[in-house]
Motif scaffolding. Structure first.
Motif: not given
Length: 416
Positions: A308-313
């Motif tokens: 799993f990978s998540l890009q969050s700013l």
């Protein structure tokens, strides 16, 4: 890159998460716990008295251990009811799980266990809240699961609307419901009747201790303004790993690892600033399945490492991020925590999962233990959620809480 990820995976497994302290222990070699009715398309362990249901799980050590179950009765608030097992059971409270088989033609060997209730050794006398504890021959607890048995003595109707709070009009869903009891004598409804209101059958966010606001003959009406508002969240994310060697829905690629296949999901992006988009789901549930030969996914489905990978700013300082869903019993366990990878700038986790179709979401938990299903993906009043109300009844002088009714609602036709 894979070596770096595996290193980070080992690193975050060694870091203890305080958020898991509220949960019972679970052996890390026990996976894919399923507790649900035998009827098709039923995912939630809430059963009518006498209805067949099944508990199953895998032991990845595959050494055919002896496992036992123990069933205990609880009150409305999940405190022990104080009843003796002879009062709520016919037969044995504790028994060995006799039905088990080894996996067939899988890279990950495992022993699959299952037991069906009611059975010749254990039958139920009473409705109510129950817990089933599974432990091994050395009395080590493998896992604990909740379930509910009910009789439909009253009827419960649910309506879902947009929040009455104007500040949450676009982000929350408001639930109102009523209870009709023409065939039950209730002398003091505010004391004898208790209810549990759940969204997507997640006990972590259940609302309890709601009192009826209005009485109309043999009808109780619950029409709160703020108390029954739920964050609507967003539609669940999902992936389908039924083909162990092939990329499928939401899977970027499948790599051949040293022992097991690696299922690499597409990087998820935050949706908090995006407009709502309908995405049909099964509200956090999962189905074990495989197309890689064999007719029995219980034994033929393999395990893969799911990346799993998540890009969050978003500013998530002071909060922990978890993968959440029915697969992990909605528990914020350490193995499902997302950790920041400084090399990629993404939150990442690697989880060992059996082939199947999975719904999941990202939740955050702050230092005070508060959960949020909307810090990353936002909250939209149009989100399709399942709502359940359980009705408990304890007449004056009784020693336990009966479950006398259940009602369902779905926000796919939300009212304004």
């Amino acid at each position: 890159m894979i070596k770096k990820i595996v290193f980070l995976f080992a690193l975050f497994l060694s870091t203890f998460s305080s958020a898991q302290l509220a949960y019972p222990p679970q052996a890390n070699h026990v996976k894919s716990v399923v507790l649900r009715p035998l009827a098709p398309n039923r995912y939630v362990p809430i059963m009518r008295m006498g209805e067949k249901f099944e508990l199953s799980f895998d032991d990845l050590e595959a050494d055919q251990k002896e496992y036992y179950y123990k069933i205990e009765h609880y009150d409305f608030d999940w405190n022990p009811s104080g009843l003796s097992d002879r009062e709520y059971l016919i037969g044995y409270q504790t028994d060995r799980i006799r039905n088990y088989e080894n996996s067939f033609n899988t890279l990950q060997f495992y022993t699959h266990y299952k037991v069906t209730f009611p059975n010749n050794e254990t039958k139920f006398r009473l409705t109510g809240n129950y817990k089933i504890t599974v432990y091994d021959e050395f009395d080590q607890i493998a896992f604990v699961r909740k379930f509910v048995l009910y009789e439909q003595k009253v009827s419960a109707g649910i309506e879902i609307r947009r929040s009455r709070d104007l500040s949450a009009y676009d982000t929350k869903q408001y639930v109102e419901f009523d209870i009709k009891y023409p065939n039950v004598i209730i002398n003091n409804p505010s004391e004898e009747v208790k209810v549990v209101l759940m969204q997507n059958n997640d006990w972590n966010t259940a609302m309890t201790h709601l009192k009826p606001q209005y009485y109309r003959g043999q009808q109780l009406i619950y029409k709160y303004v703020n108390e029954t508002n739920f964050w609507a969240g967003n539609e669940f994310r999902y992936f389908d790993s039924k083909g162990v060697r092939d990329a499928n829905i939401e899977i970027a690629r499948v790599d051949s690892g040293p022992n097991l296949y690696h299922t690499i999901l597409f990087t998820d992006e935050e949706r908090i600033d995006l407009p709502y988009s309908l995405n049909p789901d099964i509200n956090g549930n999962f189905v074990i399945r495989t197309i890689d030969g064999g007719q029995n996914p219980d034994l033929d489905a393999d395990y893969t490492w799911v990346f799993f990978s998540l890009q969050s700013l978003e500013d998530l300082r002071g909060k922990q991020i978890y993968i959440n869903g029915a697969y992990n019993n909605w528990e914020a366990r350490e193995e499902f925590e997302m950790k920041m990878n400084p090399d990629t700038g993404k939150y990442e986790a690697i989880v060992l999962m059996k082939q199947g179709f999975y719904n999941y979401q990202y939740i955050t938990i702050d230092k005070d233990g508060n959960r949020s299903n909307h810090d990353i993906d936002g909250s939209f009043h149009l989100t399709e959620n399942d709502y359940t109300v359980l009705v408990y009844y304890r007449p004056f002088g009784a020693r336990y809480d009966q479950v006398v009714g259940i009602g369902y609602g779905k926000s796919d036709r939300i009212l304004n």
